[in-house]
Design an enzyme around this catalytic site. Sequence first.
Site, PDB file in Angstrom:
ATOM      1  N   CYS A  97       0.852  -1.196   0.000  1.00 43.40           N
ATOM      2  CA  CYS A  97       0.000   0.000   0.000  1.00 43.40           C
ATOM      3  C   CYS A  97       0.886   1.243   0.000  1.00 43.40           C
ATOM      4  O   CYS A  97       1.653   1.469   0.940  1.00 43.40           O
ATOM      5  CB  CYS A  97      -0.910  -0.007   1.226  1.00 43.40           C
ATOM      6  SG  CYS A  97      -1.773   1.548   1.509  1.00 43.40           S
TER       7      CYS A  97
ATOM      8  N   CYS B 109       0.037   3.652   2.800  1.00 40.66           N
ATOM      9  CA  CYS B 109       0.556   3.141   4.079  1.00 40.66           C
ATOM     10  C   CYS B 109       2.053   3.434   4.192  1.00 40.66           C
ATOM     11  O   CYS B 109       2.548   3.789   5.266  1.00 40.66           O
ATOM     12  CB  CYS B 109       0.319   1.638   4.194  1.00 40.66           C
ATOM     13  SG  CYS B 109      -1.417   1.165   4.045  1.00 40.66           S
TER      14      CYS B 109
ATOM     15  N   ASP C  98      33.532  20.849 -19.205  1.00 41.30           N
ATOM     16  CA  ASP C  98      34.990  20.831 -19.162  1.00 41.30           C
ATOM     17  C   ASP C  98      35.449  20.556 -20.594  1.00 41.30           C
ATOM     18  O   ASP C  98      34.666  20.067 -21.415  1.00 41.30           O
ATOM     19  CB  ASP C  98      35.457  19.737 -18.205  1.00 41.30           C
ATOM     20  CG  ASP C  98      36.968  19.613 -18.173  1.00 41.30           C
ATOM     21  OD1 ASP C  98      37.646  20.650 -18.169  1.00 41.30           O
ATOM     22  OD2 ASP C  98      37.462  18.472 -18.174  1.00 41.30           O
TER      23      ASP C  98
END
Length: 745
Positions: free
Chosen positions: A29, A32, A423
């Site tokens: 869940c 939950c 870079d």
Amino acid sequence: MLKKGSETMPDAINAHGAPKTYPLRHLDCANCAAKIEARLQKELDSNATISFATGTLSIDPTKVEAAQRVIDAIEPGVVIELSNRPQETASAAGLGSGSIHSHQHSVKLWPLAIAGLLFVSGLIFKSELTNMAGGWAEYIVFVTAYLLVGNGVLRAAMRNALQGQFFDENFLMTIATLGAFAIGNLPEAVGVMLFYYVGELLQDIAVSRSRGSIQALLDIRPDTANLKTATGITEVSPNQVSIGDVILVRPGERIPLDGEVTDGESFVDTSALTGESVPQRVVPGKAVLAGMVNNSGLLQIRVTKTYSETSLARILELVEHAANRKAPTEQFITKFARYYTPSVVIGAALVAFLPPLFIPGAALRDWVHRALVLLVISCPCALVISIPLGYFGGIGGASRRGILVKGANYLEALADIDTVVFDKTGTLTEGIFEVQDIIPAPGFTPETVLHLAAQAEVHSAHPIALSILQASSIQNGLAQEGQFQEIAGKGVRAKVGDADILVGNVSLLQSQDITFTPPADYGITMVHVAYNSEYAGSIAIADRIKPGAAATLHDLWHLGVEKTVMLTGDASATAHRVGGDLAIDAIHAELLPDEKVAHVEALLEEKRQGKGKLAFVGDGINDAPVLTRADVGIAMGGLGSDAAIEAADVVIMEDRLDKVSEAITIARYTRRIIIENILLAFAVKALFIGLGVLGVATLWEAVFADVGVALLAVFNSTRALRFQLAPKPICTCPTRPYPQQAKVF
């Protein structure tokens, strides 16, 4: 209670402070999971996180038992499991437990079957049951069916209510169905709970399959290693092999540990690590990494890293833990769900009782029914489930293509990139320097200048130094002892015997009061050499632009990147040559490492007024400070590089620049899926809330809509895991559709 693995509890349990990830069984869940996480953060550990996508808990190991007690108070069925074997981590995390999930699903089917039979019988023989036993027979049939499929919901609602937690899906379904019983709609009450049960079962299966797909991604751990011993070949667990041991890898087997081939030749498949499908040839002396698959010949490998230190273990750990870094959207939805459900419950109460008070002829029973529809449709599961699954699917899909994203927060930031800073050496250029020319000063020969430079660079690993050493034909005659000093951003100084040698850029020689006129550089790197305070000459060294750099810059422009910047320590002319060829917007040259950070900070300051993000692309070793300062640090060619994996937020396992644009594409694809889920859930819920208030929708339709939108959202989320880059024609055009002159600083 806590469940232990087949071995002893892990040593990490005795460690204090450092978070550890534990599998959570029976976490089905999403709402939950959010409640458990909120309670753990409030009561035990503010850094505790639960990933519903992987079914794991990240928490301080010293608080595990207390965490289990908190979980028991909220969801008694959810169990923290402990394991100390590296190979068990992913499967134990609920990702690869297909047989367990199948057993759980089969256990849930028998009450569904009996309840379904009673429900259908009650509908067919409704009139007979109504007239039987004074009407109690009908109640017996429907209530029995209701309890078979709804007892878990009722228990959870009662348990949460006793703890003062009223507003969750269990409470909503309980009130809605008991309300239907109260107004005499027995079949509708049972039907709603029955279909809710079916929906939860289908949702569990969908989530299990989604986790199974993630496990398939992560299931590249070798289970065993063929250890060569004095008595023969012994099959052992990879974490039992030590550095220096020799292992055998047969054709078709996965290489279990990082090492060096000592005997045999073969082609290895690196796709699990890099996403690259073309096999690589390996011969004695070649380094190989755990996770690669041996395609053809028998290989004998000397192990160079223990299992926990291998690139594979680090990669898998990053992917598994990535879901713990939650995106702002995910955090917002979790908080939103906490307020959304109480608001709907209050709204439903108003719908039930206000109209009968103020509208003449309004029937209480009718408006209560409408309010019950609102309660059913208001479950937030579709939102709470689909978003973490969507982000983890995006992270998984990226890793399948050789792009490691360390968290959902970085994936979401990638989607907003509008400035990319590069870079130069090793990123935009190949980083393979070659000596092009030697210009000696009067009194020196080219051979002498090259020899002096090689002597000073004998201990350096810089690409320019390596090119000088490679060009020197007398490397074996160079002195290894002396005083060697690297001067950041300038060059090196060496004192060998009576010789004082300087090798570096103009500023290095000028800082030592050496007067000379540098030769024209024509946009290539010039290395200047001084011997005993006298200018000896210069060496011209060139680096090549990567073949895919122009196409990558073009792709970034089409993705909406508004500004590209190059930061380099090279001379302005060299930077101008590379930046001009790639049509980069701004170039900052001759920078020291701290100056690169300052430039990135200045760009970030400019961006504070906007919504876009800044990414820095570097090699992950020399650019670690800049990588960590950018909104998103992207390390190129991180395969086997611990420094790259540590410093960056996104690690590209191959040295391929086109993966930068691909990472942004995946991030935006994932975000599009998540937005689709949010809009779908809100649209369906808004529609049925409106229909419910108007009295058009029934409880049956509401539960179908709620379950249906949750399932659609789950299945839609898994699309991110299966991301495939659309094929595109080979691009021979410049990086911009129009000429652009780069700015040089």
